[in-house]
Design an enzyme around this catalytic site. Structure first.
Site, mmCIF file in Angstrom:
data_model
loop_
_atom_site.group_PDB
_atom_site.id
_atom_site.type_symbol
_atom_site.label_atom_id
_atom_site.label_comp_id
_atom_site.label_asym_id
_atom_site.label_seq_id
_atom_site.Cartn_x
_atom_site.Cartn_y
_atom_site.Cartn_z
ATOM 1 N N ARG A 1 -37.708 -71.551 21.846
ATOM 2 C CA ARG A 1 -39.033 -71.009 21.511
ATOM 3 C C ARG A 1 -40.109 -71.942 22.044
ATOM 4 O O ARG A 1 -41.116 -71.512 22.580
ATOM 5 C CB ARG A 1 -39.155 -70.837 20.002
ATOM 6 C CG ARG A 1 -38.688 -69.497 19.481
ATOM 7 C CD ARG A 1 -37.272 -69.133 19.944
ATOM 8 N NE ARG A 1 -36.805 -67.876 19.370
ATOM 9 C CZ ARG A 1 -36.134 -67.793 18.223
ATOM 10 N NH1 ARG A 1 -35.835 -68.884 17.527
ATOM 11 N NH2 ARG A 1 -35.735 -66.607 17.791
ATOM 12 N N ASP B 1 -32.731 -68.323 24.146
ATOM 13 C CA ASP B 1 -33.206 -67.277 23.227
ATOM 14 C C ASP B 1 -34.065 -66.308 24.029
ATOM 15 O O ASP B 1 -34.221 -66.457 25.244
ATOM 16 C CB ASP B 1 -33.957 -67.884 22.035
ATOM 17 C CG ASP B 1 -33.689 -67.077 20.764
ATOM 18 O OD1 ASP B 1 -33.952 -65.865 20.780
ATOM 19 O OD2 ASP B 1 -33.207 -67.652 19.766
ATOM 20 N N HIS C 1 -30.603 -61.858 21.310
ATOM 21 C CA HIS C 1 -31.416 -63.042 21.648
ATOM 22 C C HIS C 1 -31.250 -63.440 23.120
ATOM 23 O O HIS C 1 -31.228 -64.608 23.459
ATOM 24 C CB HIS C 1 -31.066 -64.222 20.731
ATOM 25 C CG HIS C 1 -31.580 -64.055 19.339
ATOM 26 N ND1 HIS C 1 -32.897 -64.238 18.995
ATOM 27 C CD2 HIS C 1 -30.943 -63.679 18.187
ATOM 28 C CE1 HIS C 1 -33.056 -64.006 17.692
ATOM 29 N NE2 HIS C 1 -31.886 -63.657 17.178
ATOM 30 N N GLU D 1 -28.512 -61.551 14.441
ATOM 31 C CA GLU D 1 -29.596 -60.607 14.712
ATOM 32 C C GLU D 1 -29.408 -59.857 16.034
ATOM 33 O O GLU D 1 -30.221 -59.986 16.947
ATOM 34 C CB GLU D 1 -30.932 -61.369 14.731
ATOM 35 C CG GLU D 1 -31.207 -62.073 13.408
ATOM 36 C CD GLU D 1 -32.447 -62.956 13.445
ATOM 37 O OE1 GLU D 1 -33.134 -63.036 12.420
ATOM 38 O OE2 GLU D 1 -32.726 -63.596 14.485
ATOM 39 N N TYR E 1 -33.838 -74.634 5.890
ATOM 40 C CA TYR E 1 -34.595 -74.175 7.054
ATOM 41 C C TYR E 1 -35.911 -74.955 7.064
ATOM 42 O O TYR E 1 -36.829 -74.651 6.299
ATOM 43 C CB TYR E 1 -34.831 -72.658 6.982
ATOM 44 C CG TYR E 1 -33.843 -71.871 7.819
ATOM 45 C CD1 TYR E 1 -32.499 -72.249 7.851
ATOM 46 C CD2 TYR E 1 -34.230 -70.778 8.589
ATOM 47 C CE1 TYR E 1 -31.583 -71.535 8.622
ATOM 48 C CE2 TYR E 1 -33.317 -70.061 9.365
ATOM 49 C CZ TYR E 1 -32.004 -70.453 9.374
ATOM 50 O OH TYR E 1 -31.101 -69.761 10.139
ATOM 51 N N PHE E 2 -35.992 -75.928 7.954
ATOM 52 C CA PHE E 2 -37.156 -76.810 7.940
ATOM 53 C C PHE E 2 -38.325 -76.255 8.769
ATOM 54 O O PHE E 2 -39.291 -76.952 9.035
ATOM 55 C CB PHE E 2 -36.772 -78.226 8.378
ATOM 56 C CG PHE E 2 -35.861 -78.933 7.403
ATOM 57 C CD1 PHE E 2 -35.642 -78.420 6.131
ATOM 58 C CD2 PHE E 2 -35.224 -80.116 7.744
ATOM 59 C CE1 PHE E 2 -34.806 -79.058 5.225
ATOM 60 C CE2 PHE E 2 -34.395 -80.772 6.850
ATOM 61 C CZ PHE E 2 -34.176 -80.240 5.589
ATOM 62 N N ASP E 3 -38.183 -74.968 9.170
ATOM 63 C CA ASP E 3 -39.376 -74.292 9.697
ATOM 64 C C ASP E 3 -40.149 -73.646 8.540
ATOM 65 O O ASP E 3 -41.232 -73.118 8.759
ATOM 66 C CB ASP E 3 -39.013 -73.251 10.762
ATOM 67 C CG ASP E 3 -37.998 -72.217 10.311
ATOM 68 O OD1 ASP E 3 -37.234 -72.496 9.357
ATOM 69 O OD2 ASP E 3 -37.953 -71.124 10.903
ATOM 70 N N GLU F 1 -40.668 -71.576 16.587
ATOM 71 C CA GLU F 1 -41.737 -70.594 16.885
ATOM 72 C C GLU F 1 -43.118 -71.206 16.638
ATOM 73 O O GLU F 1 -44.037 -71.018 17.431
ATOM 74 C CB GLU F 1 -41.600 -69.346 16.003
ATOM 75 C CG GLU F 1 -40.470 -68.413 16.386
ATOM 76 C CD GLU F 1 -39.215 -68.663 15.588
ATOM 77 O OE1 GLU F 1 -38.984 -69.819 15.173
ATOM 78 O OE2 GLU F 1 -38.451 -67.697 15.369
HETATM 79 C C1 ACM Z 1 -31.152 -67.364 12.500
HETATM 80 O O1 ACM Z 1 -31.987 -67.931 11.794
HETATM 81 N N1 ACM Z 1 -31.445 -66.232 13.145
HETATM 82 C C2 ACM Z 1 -29.803 -67.897 12.673
#
Ligand code: ACM
Length: 474
Positions: free
Chosen positions: A107, A136, A211, A275, A366-368, A418
């Protein structure tokens, strides 16, 4: 003497009265790899006569050195320019074999020098896996000699959406600024070697069959609408443009993977699997034909077939497939290691299905996600995972039987980029949450959050010394 501040805390540390007086605690310590310790285990003994580091392997000796370096920082000055080191005894080994961090460089591309600093900070925390998310929809970051357009075209996007993407959004404002970059094979070999010298395995991820928009933009014949020229995606979210399931595409991916395996000696190779919408397979005549030939009930099942085809390359080389937890639902090989991301509960499902599991649940690691009030924090994807919540994370789901618990091989935190344009933003989101995460990955005794904070405050200077940004403590 400053207090002893080791992060992550060793499983057992005792401190005695008295000091070892020495001119140079690092040069004067004795080191040994011994057979009577497990490969991951190490000991440190500091007596009035000297310091001895013993370990079951070279990797464990590195852990001993890292802990010892943090321990001797608490030495006091003594006479004749010598120092007085506290007498201490450490018995230590990690709880989990997989103690990882995922870095998304697709990203937003991150410079090689920064990746090396990330490896340094992983080593500082006795972590041992860098999961490198190299591809990605928004960028392809690994040089592949057989298919140069993957980086000539796939590594660059003309511009990027501005602001926060909301669910279902179709129209965007763009920044008008090209973004991109990729790692040459030499860059990647340098990263792999630098990591190996620090006991860290770099696990590459080629995310497929979804992706993949950047690859399809480079080679339209990989997509389900080869007549359409896609761009490398310029906004976030999930793309419907996934790989087609033609024989030629299977061969293309296998060729890519052979080159990837040549660069990365890791026993584990990540093939994504998250996804992956099947709308285009449902509409495609070729995919429908493939589905019928294989006797599959639904287009979504083509994902398992496709992954199994390309994973043959891994099996030929004795490498192990790793995938995101959607893979459990796609008939993936039983020996695939599953990375549970959608929830801890997905990890339970994978373990109950007999898979080894790396726990990476979005609600905890998830550190985002935000780490404070969105009104005052930099823009992030959502959620809220403050430092204390990471400290409280329990890796192994309680609902599992002992046999299933044994399948939880480790844990991993994620940096999806992102909303992180470069090293400064990554540092802010990663640190010091990584320090709390490392305690859980290592299995440090949980004394209290305040006790952790007391060790973390002086530890921040070590992070700063690496030149990394971090979020100051509240
Ligand atoms: C993910 O967060 N799509 C693995």
């Amino acid at each position: 003497m400053s207090d002893i501040a080791i992060v992550p805390a060793p499983r057992q540390l005792t401190v005695d009265e008295g000091r070892w007086i020495t001119a140079d605690p690092v040069a004067d310590a004795v080191r040994d790899v011994v057979e009577n310790l497990d490969p991951n285990e190490y000991r440190i003994d500091i007596s009035a006569d000297g310091a001895r580091l013993t370990a079951g392997s070279e990797d464990a000796l590195r852990y001993a050195e890292t802990t010892y370096a943090q321990l001797v920082e608490s030495a006091e000055p003594a006479a004749d320019g010598k120092v007085a080191v506290p007498l201490a005894h450490v018995e230590d080994a990690p709880r989990f074999g997989w103690r990882g961090m995922m870095l998304d460089v697709a990203r937003h591309f991150m410079p090689k020098e920064f990746v090396l600093r990330i490896i340094d900070v992983l080593a500082l925390h006795r972590l041992n896996v860098l999961h490198f998310h190299l591809t990605d929809d928004q960028g392809w970051r690994v040089e592949i000699e057989a298919y140069p357009r993957l980086t000539e075209v796939g590594a660059w996007r003309a511009e990027t959406m501005v602001g926060k993407m909301s669910h279902g959004q179709q129209e965007f404002e763009y920044d008008g600024t090209p973004h991109g970059g990729f790692y040459t094979k030499d860059d990647l070999r340098e990263i792999v070697a630098y990591a190996a010298d620090r006991g860290i395995t770099v696990v590459p991820e080629i995310d497929l069959p979804g992706h993949m928009q950047a690859a399809i933009a480079a080679y339209p014949e990989l997509g389900n609408h080869p007549d359409r020229q896609l761009t490398v995606r310029q906004y976030w979210g999930i793309s419907d443009d996934v790989l087609n399931v033609n024989d030629a595409t299977v061969e293309f991916v296998k060729t890519v993977l052979r080159e990837v395996l040549e660069i990365f000696p890791s026993p584990y190779i990540h093939l994504g699997g998250d996804e992956c919408p099947s709308v285009q397979w449902a509409e495609s005549e070729a995919a429908q034909k493939r589905q019928a030939e294989l006797g599959l009930d639904e287009p979504g099942q083509l994902q398992g077939w496709f992954t199994a085809q390309v994973a043959e390359v891994l099996a030929e080389e004795g490498r192990r497939l790793v995938g995101w937890d959607e893979m459990v639902e796609t008939d993936c090989p039983k020996d695939a290691v599953i990375m549970a991301w959608r929830s801890a509960q997905r990890g339970e499902v994978a373990a109950k299905a007999g898979h080894e599991v790396v726990m990476a649940p979005c609600e905890s690691v998830y550190f985002d996600y935000y780490q404070g009030d969105p009104a005052t924090e930099p823009l992030a994807i959502g959620g809220n995972i403050p430092l204390e919540k990471v400290y409280d994370f329990e890796v192994i789901p309680a609902a599992l039987s002992d046999q299933e618990k044994a399948l939880i091989v480790g844990t991993q935190c994620q940096i999806w980029t992102e909303y992180m344009e470069g090293p400064e933003q990554v540092g802010y989101m990663l640190l010091p949450r990584l320090s709390a995460f490392a305690e859980r990955a290592w299995g440090s005794p949980k004394v209290s959050y305040d006790e952790f904070l007391a060790r973390l405050r002086p530890h921040l200077a070590r992070i700063e010394a690496l030149g990394l940004n971090y979020r100051p403590l509240d």
